[in-house]
Design a protein around this motif. Structure first.
Motif, mmCIF file in Angstrom:
data_model
loop_
_atom_site.group_PDB
_atom_site.id
_atom_site.type_symbol
_atom_site.label_atom_id
_atom_site.label_comp_id
_atom_site.label_asym_id
_atom_site.label_seq_id
_atom_site.Cartn_x
_atom_site.Cartn_y
_atom_site.Cartn_z
ATOM 1 N N ILE A 98 -10.137 -7.025 1.378
ATOM 2 C CA ILE A 98 -8.991 -7.220 0.481
ATOM 3 C C ILE A 98 -8.059 -8.287 1.046
ATOM 4 N N ARG A 138 -1.922 -1.981 -4.408
ATOM 5 C CA ARG A 138 -3.114 -1.155 -4.591
ATOM 6 C C ARG A 138 -2.659 0.212 -5.084
ATOM 7 N N GLU A 149 -10.580 -2.832 3.954
ATOM 8 C CA GLU A 149 -9.244 -3.421 4.084
ATOM 9 C C GLU A 149 -9.339 -4.901 4.430
ATOM 10 N N ILE A 160 -4.753 -3.724 -7.597
ATOM 11 C CA ILE A 160 -6.072 -3.339 -7.086
ATOM 12 C C ILE A 160 -6.192 -1.845 -7.351
ATOM 13 N N ARG A 161 -7.136 -1.472 -8.190
ATOM 14 C CA ARG A 161 -7.281 -0.071 -8.578
ATOM 15 C C ARG A 161 -8.478 0.527 -7.831
ATOM 16 N N GLU A 162 -8.190 1.118 -6.681
ATOM 17 C CA GLU A 162 -9.253 1.737 -5.900
ATOM 18 C C GLU A 162 -8.672 2.746 -4.937
ATOM 19 N N LEU A 200 0.843 -1.197 0.000
ATOM 20 C CA LEU A 200 0.000 0.000 0.000
ATOM 21 C C LEU A 200 0.878 1.245 0.000
#
Length: 252
Positions: A188, A152, A185, A174-176, A131
């Protein structure tokens, strides 16, 4: 005229404060973003060297700099420091809030990415959730090419392009947007079978506390890269009152 380095939640706060106080300012970001200045603001974008910063400040009669960019923008920290020192300009660091550091076996603070990778070498993860942002994909290439890693990134075409440029597989992205919902969270972590998290000490604006809580609930370690130190000459401010008081004292 005041020069604001933004591109963050804090940057937009500073712009709002200066608009309210009717203070003319330039709002600067490294890349073009969707920013609409008000009656007292002007917008510019593009990276600046220390020399280019000095040229800009002279051309636009800048009297003070408000540095409200990301805490991990180390190159920008250096550029602002060098440029401001050369021109004897005050730099006000509009700082975000940070949760108190917790002492817990699953929370590991690392002084650098090298230290984090050293820890991962000693305690290998089956699947790491990074992250740390799209800008860290390329520097971490040696790790993710050998170990299963999920990144991400922000749901922007520019972020996707950077990931592709680094050669990172799209199916492991992860595209967010991050958020303050712990369930996001936890979902995921469960969906991707994550057993370790790598993140940065990005403060409440970066939802650090949410990430920590999710890791603790999932009983998995979270490695946190400590935020870099800022030059001692930067003057810390945290809210509208302290910012305006400091500006008035220097500019009056």
């Amino acid at each position: 005229m005041i020069l604001v380095f933004g591109g963050t939640t804090e940057g937009k706060k500073v712009a709002g404060i200066l608009e309210k106080a009717a203070c003319p300012y330039y709002y600067s970001t490294k890349t073009c973003i969707d920013f609409q200045p008000g009656a007292y603001g002007q917008y510019r974008y593009g990276p600046l060297t220390a020399d280019a910063l000095q040229t800009f400040c002279k051309a636009h009669a800048i009297k003070a700099i408000v540095h409200a960019s990301h805490p991990f923008a180390t190159l920008l920290h250096e550029t602002i420091y060098e440029g401001a020192q050369a021109l004897s300009l005050p730099v006000f660091r509009f700082e975000r809030s940070y949760p108190d550091r917790q002492e817990h076996p699953l929370i590991i603070y690392c002084e650098s990415y090298t230290a984090a990778l050293s820890w991962l070498s000693a305690y290998p993860a089956k699947r790491l959730l990074a992250l740390t942002g799209v800008q860290t994909i390329a520097p971490l290439t040696n790790y993710w090419k050998k170990h299963d890693t999920i990144f991400r990134i922000l749901p922007r075409e520019s972020s996707l392009a950077l990931a592709a440029q680094a050669g990172f597989p799209a199916e492991k992205l992860i595209r967010e947007m991050p958020g303050d919902d712990p369930e996001q969270e936890l979902a995921i972590i469960k969906q991707y079978g994550i057993d370790c998290i790598l993140t940065k000490e990005s403060g409440e604006s970066g939802f650090l506390a949410t990430k920590i809580n999710a890791a603790r609930q999932s009983k998995i370690p979270i490695l946190i890269i400590e935020r870099p130190a800022l030059p001692d000459t930067f003057i810390p401010v945290t809210d509208e009152v302290s910012l305006m008081a400091r500006l008035k004292s220097f500019l009056s």
